[in-house]
Design an enzyme around this catalytic site. Sequence first.
Site, PDB file in Angstrom:
ATOM      1  N   TYR A 145       0.849  -1.188   0.000  1.00 58.32           N
ATOM      2  CA  TYR A 145       0.000   0.000   0.000  1.00 58.32           C
ATOM      3  C   TYR A 145       0.884   1.237   0.000  1.00 58.32           C
ATOM      4  CZ  TYR A 145      -3.393   3.492   1.712  1.00 58.32           C
ATOM      5  OH  TYR A 145      -4.200   4.601   1.860  1.00 58.32           O
ATOM      6  N   ASP A 240       9.290   2.720  -0.296  1.00 64.18           N
ATOM      7  CA  ASP A 240       8.258   3.346   0.534  1.00 64.18           C
ATOM      8  C   ASP A 240       8.539   2.957   1.991  1.00 64.18           C
ATOM      9  OD1 ASP A 240       6.062   4.105   1.974  1.00 64.18           O
ATOM     10  OD2 ASP A 240       4.578   3.333   0.552  1.00 64.18           O
ATOM     11  N   LYS A 268       4.359   8.894   8.981  1.00 67.24           N
ATOM     12  CA  LYS A 268       4.213   8.262  10.292  1.00 67.24           C
ATOM     13  C   LYS A 268       5.285   8.711  11.304  1.00 67.24           C
ATOM     14  CE  LYS A 268       1.147   4.880   8.404  1.00 67.24           C
ATOM     15  NZ  LYS A 268       1.100   4.033   7.250  1.00 67.24           N
TER      16      LYS A 268
HETATM   17  C1  LIG Z   1       0.453   4.518   5.888  1.00 66.87           C
HETATM   18  C2  LIG Z   1       1.188   4.266   4.644  1.00 66.87           C
HETATM   19  C3  LIG Z   1       1.091   5.122   3.534  1.00 66.87           C
HETATM   20  C4  LIG Z   1       0.115   6.284   3.500  1.00 66.87           C
HETATM   21  O1  LIG Z   1       0.420   7.251   4.448  1.00 66.87           O
HETATM   22  P1  LIG Z   1      -0.757   8.273   4.902  1.00 66.87           P
HETATM   23  O2  LIG Z   1      -0.047   9.218   5.819  1.00 66.87           O
HETATM   24  O3  LIG Z   1      -1.791   7.439   5.569  1.00 66.87           O
HETATM   25  O4  LIG Z   1      -1.249   8.940   3.676  1.00 66.87           O
HETATM   26  C5  LIG Z   1       1.904   4.891   2.450  1.00 66.87           C
HETATM   27  N1  LIG Z   1       2.755   3.850   2.421  1.00 66.87           N
HETATM   28  C6  LIG Z   1       2.865   2.992   3.466  1.00 66.87           C
HETATM   29  C7  LIG Z   1       3.861   1.891   3.394  1.00 66.87           C
HETATM   30  C8  LIG Z   1       2.075   3.166   4.590  1.00 66.87           C
HETATM   31  O5  LIG Z   1       2.166   2.278   5.589  1.00 66.87           O
END
Ligand SMILES: *Cc1c(COP(=O)(O)O)cnc(C)c1O
Length: 429
Positions: A145, A240, A268
């Site tokens: 994701y 990511d 995060k």
């Molecule tokens: C949470 C997450 C996102 C999206 O981040 P948001 O701040 O919720 O938009 C993208 N990539 C990964 C791997 C994530 O865990």
Amino acid sequence: MSIRPRSEALFAEALRHIPGGVNSPVRAFRAVGGQPFFVHSARGSRITDVDGHELIDYVLTWGPAILGHAHPRVIEAVQSAAARGTSFGIPNPAEVELAALVKQWVPGIDKLRFCNSGTEACMSAIRLARGFTGRDRILKFDGCYHGHADALLVKAGSGALTLGQPDSAGVPADVAKHTLVLPFNDVDALEALFAQQGTELAAVIVELVPANAGLYLPRPGYLERLRELTRQHGTVLIADEVMTGFRLGRAGAQGRFGIQPDLSTFGKVIGGGLPVGALGGRAEIMDYLAPLGPVYQAGTLSGNPLAMAAGLATLRELEATDAFTRLEWAGARLESGMNEVARRHGRPVQFQRIGSMFCAYFTDRPVWNLADAMTSDRAFFARFFHGMLAHGVYLAPSQFEAGFLSTAHSDDDLDRTLEAADRTLAQLS
Ligand SMILES: *Cc1c(COP(=O)(O)O)cnc(C)c1O
């Protein structure tokens, strides 16, 4: 009689004003049934709901609260920043400080741009990679994701090497077709794709440790091969690290596995619980961003002083307290304890863990990709989730979310958690 009358009343009210009563879908508990609780406050490893129940929290606002909730250093930094103004829309010193600190921690990052969420970071990284390479096509992996931008809400089409299909209504097929999707950990599929169209790929975006379909690890050699193939074909490798960044160590998953991507995205933990995202990487690519280059990217609140203060305080505290050693130790203890409890009750489980991230799949099949993850007994997970909640432990309300530990989780918290798991499994067998 309900044990959460206030939460229930609030949720009924929320449903009248907010779609599904929530501002992000997983919060609605649809995957496990029932209704979400409303939070009154949180401190350390504990969250207190509006009905006065205290829970040991393994969601930690989906990862950011690595020091536990309301850490005094973070709260003080935010308060002190707020007293000087909440947003300026012109440079403030904390942006430079945080960027410099991240560069120190993550080798291979020459420059960094802050934005407001992980979604924004990934969306901008894709645009940047396309602008830099002059190519349109990108590759992502099934089960990974990267936020909810159109180009990334795409699932595999039928059969390998076919074009991606929208994974949400509202994403045009014309947008999704530029995104290819492969299963994770499949070297043969990767090599076949690169042989056929590697030179047309602008970017590969990947969670080096996929943690949005539960949690599974890269097979030995897989990430190395991905790095080789992307380098050979002039494809930008985007790691990511929104979830893994500053959680799996100072240099995130890339430090742990010794992979140097061209671009990395963060979110995060980097915002210490405030809304932040960032993308960073090789100067040659980053300088394609406006105002130096032709790729547009912007944000009214980007580099927000409160968010920068919370991020700085969090990273500095992680460093000052040797947090990663503690987190590794706590993770290992939870892992061995959970395996022991599951064995005692004869319950097949794959307890997946790396550092302070974990996930329990109720299956006897080892999990290396989304298809393996789907073999988990989700109905049983839902019952396990509610059993744990009743015993005062809040796990993520979905089989396909990772759990997190913070430095505030004490030995006593871990003991209580294992005891709750023991009692829950006893009740369910
Ligand atoms: C949470 C997450 C996102 C999206 O981040 P948001 O701040 O919720 O938009 C993208 N990539 C990964 C791997 C994530 O865990």
